[in-house]
Design an enzyme around this catalytic site. Structure first.
Site, PDB file in Angstrom:
ATOM      1  N   ASP B 150       0.856  -1.182   0.000  1.00 30.55           N
ATOM      2  CA  ASP B 150       0.000   0.000   0.000  1.00 30.55           C
ATOM      3  C   ASP B 150       0.892   1.232   0.000  1.00 30.55           C
ATOM      4  O   ASP B 150       1.563   1.520   0.989  1.00 30.55           O
ATOM      5  CB  ASP B 150      -0.900   0.019   1.253  1.00 30.55           C
ATOM      6  CG  ASP B 150      -1.949  -1.096   1.226  1.00 30.55           C
ATOM      7  OD1 ASP B 150      -1.713  -2.120   0.562  1.00 30.55           O
ATOM      8  OD2 ASP B 150      -3.000  -0.932   1.881  1.00 30.55           O
ATOM      9  N   LYS B 213      -7.028   3.297  -3.217  1.00 29.06           N
ATOM     10  CA  LYS B 213      -7.443   3.251  -1.822  1.00 29.06           C
ATOM     11  C   LYS B 213      -7.657   4.664  -1.320  1.00 29.06           C
ATOM     12  O   LYS B 213      -6.910   5.568  -1.684  1.00 29.06           O
ATOM     13  CB  LYS B 213      -6.328   2.528  -1.039  1.00 29.06           C
ATOM     14  CG  LYS B 213      -6.505   2.459   0.454  1.00 29.06           C
ATOM     15  CD  LYS B 213      -5.379   1.616   1.083  1.00 29.06           C
ATOM     16  CE  LYS B 213      -5.338   1.779   2.588  1.00 29.06           C
ATOM     17  NZ  LYS B 213      -4.217   1.053   3.212  1.00 29.06           N
ATOM     18  N   LYS B 249     -10.441   0.297  -2.440  1.00 29.44           N
ATOM     19  CA  LYS B 249     -10.379   0.018  -1.004  1.00 29.44           C
ATOM     20  C   LYS B 249     -10.638   1.277  -0.198  1.00 29.44           C
ATOM     21  O   LYS B 249      -9.765   2.130  -0.086  1.00 29.44           O
ATOM     22  CB  LYS B 249      -9.002  -0.552  -0.644  1.00 29.44           C
ATOM     23  CG  LYS B 249      -8.830  -0.789   0.859  1.00 29.44           C
ATOM     24  CD  LYS B 249      -7.476  -1.398   1.183  1.00 29.44           C
ATOM     25  CE  LYS B 249      -7.231  -1.407   2.692  1.00 29.44           C
ATOM     26  NZ  LYS B 249      -5.873  -1.859   3.043  1.00 29.44           N
TER      27      LYS B 249
END
Lengths: 494, 313
Positions: B150, B213, B249
């Site tokens: 991430d 995300k 996400k």
């Protein structure tokens, strides 16, 4: 809905909150009374065709009795009452509507076929808001801009349609009462039940008898009300055809009249529009309340260079619309209000095909019983098509194209109607330019079908005359100067 | 959109700006109204049971604290494998998300399970260090065995209009990831407008991100329904344009089952059911898990159990 990964289980609202009677009389002089010269008829649930109750089709004598009751109440109680006290009654009604919101929403969906999501989240909150708003005006009428001492008109005869039964009732009754008028209201024959429940709310609020009278029935009842000599003002919302008949009937009489009639609104989408929100607006513009909306955005005008993209997005979005049981909280599109209306929608859709427009309907399964019509769009439509000219009053959208802003304005205005319009663009200056030129009572920018009690609503041309809502809505129920109610009483005595 | 077209778009700040500015705008009022409407969907009985289970399988169980220890990470891994010891039917979560130095412990604790190990890298959460450091950080995580990385984008560069720089950085990190999946954190709370969110989403997807995300969880506001709506529209449009599917996400602030189900409804009705899968949609949340477990047991038994009936971590 087709079987997908995420199947929403049914989430029906309970019917048990509504206490339906098997038979209803008329609401006259504060009481439910049996008919003098009318007959009984049945009101059905459009979603199931189940009979909900028997209601009265008021005859001419019934109407006469209701108008007399309204006159007595006007002369003896409501006209002379101070604005401050009238306001208290209206506030009380508004609060009762909020308290009984769930019951009203369920009954509205049962009788009308509209999704509970809309009656619960849009209709009933707006109904309460209208009573609250006009309750606030009741003691401030001299500041409304209609002269120093504006007076009520007297007895108002009000006729409302079946698409927003309770909301149209609120639009009519709240300002009339705030101004000191008394009313005789005729709800539509297919959706009389919430008006009768509202009558109970009037009783609960201890509203003086005769201030609100409700006569149910069809066209003949309405005609009797329009032609009654004791009525000082007619307020009508409904079809242009009936509106014209009413205008002819009151011509040459001292009666005041306001008309809210049909529409064929243009929803104009420019190539720089926020497309996802524009598609939401298109969907909301035409499929909200099954398209049974006089200001529905039934003519979509898309800039030619954005046409393919808008159409793709629109079809994809329409495929997610959930059509079915109006009492299911997840339903987006409910039932068509009556068999008669369903026939009209079907007929005009066939005309569209016969004229060469291309028809596309959202893939959805329709229930076996009841009155249903899948959300439908027509592409390849031009101004010369009947479906681009006539109000269909159903979930049917005609899609046209344009090339320049000037052409958009020209096409948008090229209609006998002028109730509403929508503009979608990220350019603020173009929104203002368009709003200046569109001949429509309401122009929405980057949104559609938004209502507020403070905002006046009404049309140009065959969409009627007069305004409802806002400060302007008071004008229809006031006369600028005239003898005070007490003076008039003395004059009557002399 | 062909690779050639992508190369043309991403050649410079100017060409990127032209492309991103040409994307349809987002009307704030309309987007928020749409998200609010979808949040009123009523999900009951079988649909609810299905959604709760799906939500569990989509969770990235996260611990990103300065005080993280191997013990804490191992405990979290045990919970990830078997969230509800009382119910063997309860599925595992999607992944564990930790700082790079904790990856070996997580990897070890999760050996033999389907649970993935994700690691935040690139000078998380601010991203304020040199590209060299960010790439080294990423390489560390990957070398330690992270299945997913991430990364945070350089919000400063994005807001200053240095789009090419942001693009280059994401592509470089993607290269450093090797076979690991790259989730690109936009930190939407700092991007402020929905137009920026949509543009940053496209930038991340053009640069090769496998997921976009919302947030690090360290900035407020973190994930919201309207922001996620805009990102879901972006991945849907991106697949239509390029044929490549990218996951979404939302992270931070999702605490209740009700919230989680609202996100699933949003996915279902915006991007479509192709995204209703842990491969394409994740929930970055930790306290959410126990609420989901509580709701699952309520559906099974008919009554609520107290918080002590569910494990802490």
């Amino acid at each position: 809905m087709s079987a997908g990964k995420f199947e929403y289980a049914p989430a029906p609202e309970s019917r048990s909150v509504v206490d339906l009677r098997s038979s209803y009389g008329l609401f006259v002089g504060g009481e439910f009374v049996p008919t003098v010269d009318g007959r009984m008829f049945k009101t059905v649930s459009p979603a199931t065709e189940e009979v909900l109750a028997e209601v009265t089709e008021a005859g001419a004598e019934d109407v006469d009795r209701a108008v007399r009751a309204a006159r007595t109440a006007y002369d003896s109680v409501w006209g002379p009452m101070s604005g401050r006290d009238r306001g208290k009654f209206l506030f009380r009604i508004a609060r009762l509507i909020q308290e009984r919101a769930r019951e009203l929403a369920v009954l509205e969906s049962l009788d009308n076929g509209k999704p509970i999501r809309e009656s619960r989240d849009v209709d009933i909150p707006q109904v309460a808001a209208h009573f609250f708003y006009y309750a606030g005006w009741a003691d401030k009428l001299e500041y409304a801009g209609f002269g120093a001492d504006p007076r009520p008109v007297g007895v108002a005869g009000q006729i409302i349609p079946w698409n927003f039964p309770l909301l149209m009732l609120a639009w009519k009754i709240a300002p009339a009462l705030a101004c000191g008028n008394t009313v005789v209201l005729k709800p539509a024959e297919t959706t009389p039940l919430t008006a009768l429940l509202f009558a109970e709310i009037c009783q609960q609020a201890d509203l003086p008898p005769g201030v609100v009278n409700i006569v149910t029935g069809a066209g003949a009842t309405g005609q009797a009300l329009v032609e009654h000599e004791g009525v000082d003002k007619i307020a009508f919302t409904g079809s242009t055809e009936v509106g014209k008949a009413i205008a002819r009937a009151v011509a040459g009489t001292p009666k005041k009249v306001t008309l809210e009639l049909g529409g064929k609104a243009a929803n104009v989408v420019f190539d720089d529009a926020p497309l996802d929100q524009a598609v939401e607006g298109i969907v909301n513009g035409i499929f909200f309340n099954q398209g049974h909306v006089c200001c529905a955005g039934s003519r979509l005008l898309v800039q030619e260079n954005a046409y393919d993209e808008v159409l793709d997005r629109l079809k994809r979005r329409m495929a997610t619309l959930r059509v079915g049981d109006p009492l299911d909280k997840n339903t987006d599109v409910g039932a068509i209000n009556s068999a008669e209306q369903l026939r009209r929608i079907a007929t005009l859709s066939e005309v569209g095909e016969a004229e060469g427009a291309e028809r596309w309907s959202a893939p959805c399964e329709l229930p076996d019983r009841g009155f249903w019509f899948a959300p439908t769009i027509f592409t390849g439509v031009t101004q010369a098509h009947r479906i681009a000219r006539e109000e269909i009053f159903g979930p049917v959208l005609s899609i046209l194209t344009f090339r320049t802003p000037a052409e958009a304005v020209e096409k948008a205005n090229n209609t006998p109607y002028g109730l509403s319009a929508g503009v979608w663009t990220e350019k603020g200056s173009r929104i203002l330019w368009m709003a200046d030129r569109l001949r429509a009572g309401v122009v929405w920018a980057n949104t559609f079908n938004k209502f507020d009690p403070t905002s006046p609503f009404g049309g140009y041309k065959e969409s009627g005359h007069g305004r409802e809502g806002g400060r302007h809505g008071l004008a229809a129920y006031l006369k600028a100067a005239g003898p005070k109610a007490t003076d008039r009483k003395e004059a009557a005595r002399a | 959109m062909s690779p050639g077209q992508v190369a043309e778009i991403t050649a410079s700040d100017a060409s990127l700006r032209r492309f991103l500015a040409g994307l349809p705008g987002v009307d704030q009022v309309g987007a928020e109204a749409r998200a609010a409407t979808l949040a009123t969907r009523s999900i009951k009985t079988t649909a609810k049971a299905w959604a709760l289970d799906l939500a569990v399988t989509m969770i990235d169980l996260t611990t990103l604290e300065g005080q993280d220890t191997p013990g804490k990470v191992r405990a979290l891994c045990a919970k990830a494998r078997r969230p509800d010891p009382a119910d063997p039917e309860c599925p595992s979560v999607a992944a564990i998300c930790v700082y790079p130095d904790m990856v070996p412990f997580a990897k070890d604790a999760l050996a033999g399970s389907s649970v993935k190990v994700a690691s935040v890298a690139t000078a998380f959460p601010s991203g304020r260090s040199s590209l060299e450091v960010k790439l080294r950080d990423t390489a560390d995580a990957v070398a330690a065995g992270a299945d997913e990385v991430d990364m945070v984008i350089d919000r400063g560069a994005f807001l200053a209009g240095r789009y090419a720089e942001v693009f280059e950085e994401i592509t470089a990190v993607k290269r450093a990831c090797g076979s690991a999946h790259l989730k690109v954190i936009l930190e939407t709370g700092e991007l402020a407008t929905y137009d920026n969110v949509r543009r940053a989403s496209w930038l991340a997807m053009l640069a090769g991100g496998d997921f976009i995300k919302t947030s690090t969880g360290k900035v407020s506001p973190a994930a919201t329904l309207p922001v996620t709506l805009v990102m879901l529209e972006a991945v849907r449009d991106f697949r239509a344009a390029t044929g490549r599917q990218v996951g979404v996400k939302p992270a931070g602030g999702i605490r209740t089952s009700k919230d989680a189900i609202r996100y699933l409804v949003l996915v279902n009705e915006t991007a479509g059911e192709d995204w209703l899968d842990p491969d394409w949609f994740r929930l970055g949340a930790s306290s959410l898990l126990n609420d989901l477990l509580m709701q699952r047991s309520k559906l099974r038994t008919g009554h609520y159990a107290g918080p002590d009936y569910f494990t802490l971590d």
